[in-house]
Motif scaffolding. Structure first.
Motif, mmCIF file in Angstrom:
data_model
loop_
_atom_site.group_PDB
_atom_site.id
_atom_site.type_symbol
_atom_site.label_atom_id
_atom_site.label_comp_id
_atom_site.label_asym_id
_atom_site.label_seq_id
_atom_site.Cartn_x
_atom_site.Cartn_y
_atom_site.Cartn_z
ATOM 1 N N MET A 71 0.864 -1.183 0.000
ATOM 2 C CA MET A 71 0.000 0.000 0.000
ATOM 3 C C MET A 71 0.900 1.232 0.000
ATOM 4 N N PRO A 72 1.387 1.673 -1.164
ATOM 5 C CA PRO A 72 2.350 2.782 -1.194
ATOM 6 C C PRO A 72 1.753 4.084 -0.679
ATOM 7 N N VAL A 73 2.568 4.827 0.073
ATOM 8 C CA VAL A 73 2.140 6.121 0.598
ATOM 9 C C VAL A 73 2.563 7.181 -0.417
ATOM 10 N N VAL A 74 1.663 7.475 -1.345
ATOM 11 C CA VAL A 74 1.942 8.430 -2.422
ATOM 12 C C VAL A 74 0.752 9.364 -2.580
ATOM 13 N N TRP A 84 -5.133 -0.857 -3.811
ATOM 14 C CA TRP A 84 -6.342 -1.323 -3.129
ATOM 15 C C TRP A 84 -6.988 -2.467 -3.907
ATOM 16 N N ARG A 85 -7.007 -2.345 -5.236
ATOM 17 C CA ARG A 85 -7.619 -3.399 -6.048
ATOM 18 C C ARG A 85 -6.808 -4.697 -5.936
ATOM 19 N N GLU A 86 -5.495 -4.591 -6.035
ATOM 20 C CA GLU A 86 -4.662 -5.791 -5.938
ATOM 21 C C GLU A 86 -4.776 -6.432 -4.567
ATOM 22 N N TYR A 112 -9.956 7.153 9.072
ATOM 23 C CA TYR A 112 -8.756 7.406 8.271
ATOM 24 C C TYR A 112 -7.941 6.107 8.148
ATOM 25 N N ALA A 113 -8.611 5.029 7.770
ATOM 26 C CA ALA A 113 -8.024 3.696 7.873
ATOM 27 C C ALA A 113 -7.788 3.049 6.516
ATOM 28 N N THR A 114 -6.658 2.380 6.380
ATOM 29 C CA THR A 114 -6.386 1.580 5.187
ATOM 30 C C THR A 114 -7.472 0.533 4.997
ATOM 31 N N ALA A 115 -7.939 -0.034 6.088
ATOM 32 C CA ALA A 115 -8.967 -1.068 6.006
ATOM 33 C C ALA A 115 -10.239 -0.565 5.346
ATOM 34 N N ALA A 116 -10.550 0.710 5.510
ATOM 35 C CA ALA A 116 -11.767 1.257 4.920
ATOM 36 C C ALA A 116 -11.706 1.215 3.396
ATOM 37 N N TYR A 117 -10.533 1.481 2.829
ATOM 38 C CA TYR A 117 -10.387 1.440 1.375
ATOM 39 C C TYR A 117 -10.433 0.004 0.867
ATOM 40 N N ALA A 121 -13.158 -1.453 -1.809
ATOM 41 C CA ALA A 121 -12.734 -2.187 -3.005
ATOM 42 C C ALA A 121 -13.361 -3.571 -3.046
ATOM 43 N N LEU A 122 -13.437 -4.229 -1.901
ATOM 44 C CA LEU A 122 -14.062 -5.554 -1.850
ATOM 45 C C LEU A 122 -15.541 -5.474 -2.202
ATOM 46 N N ARG A 123 -16.239 -4.494 -1.678
ATOM 47 C CA ARG A 123 -17.661 -4.368 -1.972
ATOM 48 C C ARG A 123 -17.913 -4.134 -3.456
#
Length: 250
Positions: A71-74, A84-86, A112-117, A121-123
């Motif tokens: 999950m690159p911080v860019v 997120w898709r991968e 503000y969570a990575t898990a939220a994205y 993406a899963l949904r």
């Protein structure tokens, strides 16, 4: 040491692991990790360490398979969307293969969570994948508790926001917050503390504010904001600021 547990059925659980202290994981989080066959977590670059995995390390057993997800911080949008898709594709494949998977997320899974994205993406791409969420303790809640600083009292409002990038935007935020009797939680202080501290001092707002840096980690700092010099702070720093007073106090 990881807690013993029976294997969970196939599915994905997004687990908030709190701000840094392994003791702040909830019982639900520890149980979910122990029951998982696969423990996934974000990394910022290939071969990099994961803060979320480091927090949960005492609860991960050697028999569990680890799955680091890039999950690159860019700033650019497309690399983040691709990551997120991968990530969601890999997690969905693990579940389809019959694995019980947890995805570790620093702090809480919804703020503000990575898990939220990952969830969004899963949904979109794998709506049939079973997903459960376990909330985690936030850095602001942990900081307030360790600093004995009530986050909100009586009819006070509470605003959680990234620290503005300019003094002008900060002034507007302070004015609006004062009018609404709103307590401010300013996240991601970082380099902004260089100019924010003198701004608050000039407005008489420094006294009583609480600053927290890397809550729950060995180099944690929880201190009155007035005691922290104007210098660049780590990214994971925050400020708790109250401009008014509750109507009825002990």
């Amino acid at each position: 040491m990881a807690a013993a547990a029976e294997s969970a059925p196939a599915g994905l659980t997004l687990v908030g692991v709190g701000p840094g202290d392994p003791e702040l994981l909830t019982v639900a989080a520890v149980r979910a990790i122990a029951a998982a066959g696969v423990v996934a977590y974000p990394i910022s670059a290939e071969g990099a360490a994961s803060m979320a995995a480091a927090i949960a390390a005492p609860w991960i057993g050697p028999e569990q398979r680890r799955l680091p997800l890039l999950m690159p911080v860019v700033e650019a949008a497309e690399p983040r969307r691709r990551a997120w898709r991968e990530a969601c594709d890999r997690l969905a494949r693990e579940v389809e293969a019959g694995a019980a998977v947890v995805f570790l997320c620093e702090g809480d899974v919804s703020l503000y969570a990575t898990a939220a994205y990952v969830l969004m993406a899963l949904r979109r791409h794998h709506p049939a994948c079973p997903v459960a969420l376990i909330p985690g303790i936030t850095s602001m809640a942990a900081a307030a508790a360790r600093g004995a600083w009530p986050l909100a009292l009586q009819r006070e409002q509470l605003l959680i926001t990234p620290t503005p990038d300019t003094g002008e935007d900060m002034d507007s935020l302070l004015i609006t917050a004062a009018r609404a009797n709103r307590v401010l939680v300013l996240l991601k202080l970082g380099r902004r503390w260089r100019w924010l501290r003198p701004l608050l001092e000039a407005r008489g707002l420094l006294e009583g504010a609480l600053l927290a840096r890397r809550v729950g980690w060995p180099d944690e700092l929880i201190a009155p904001a007035a005691a922290v010099p104007a210098a660049e702070l780590p990214y994971f720093s925050l400020l708790l600021l109250r401009q008014g007073r509750a109507e009825v106090l002990p």
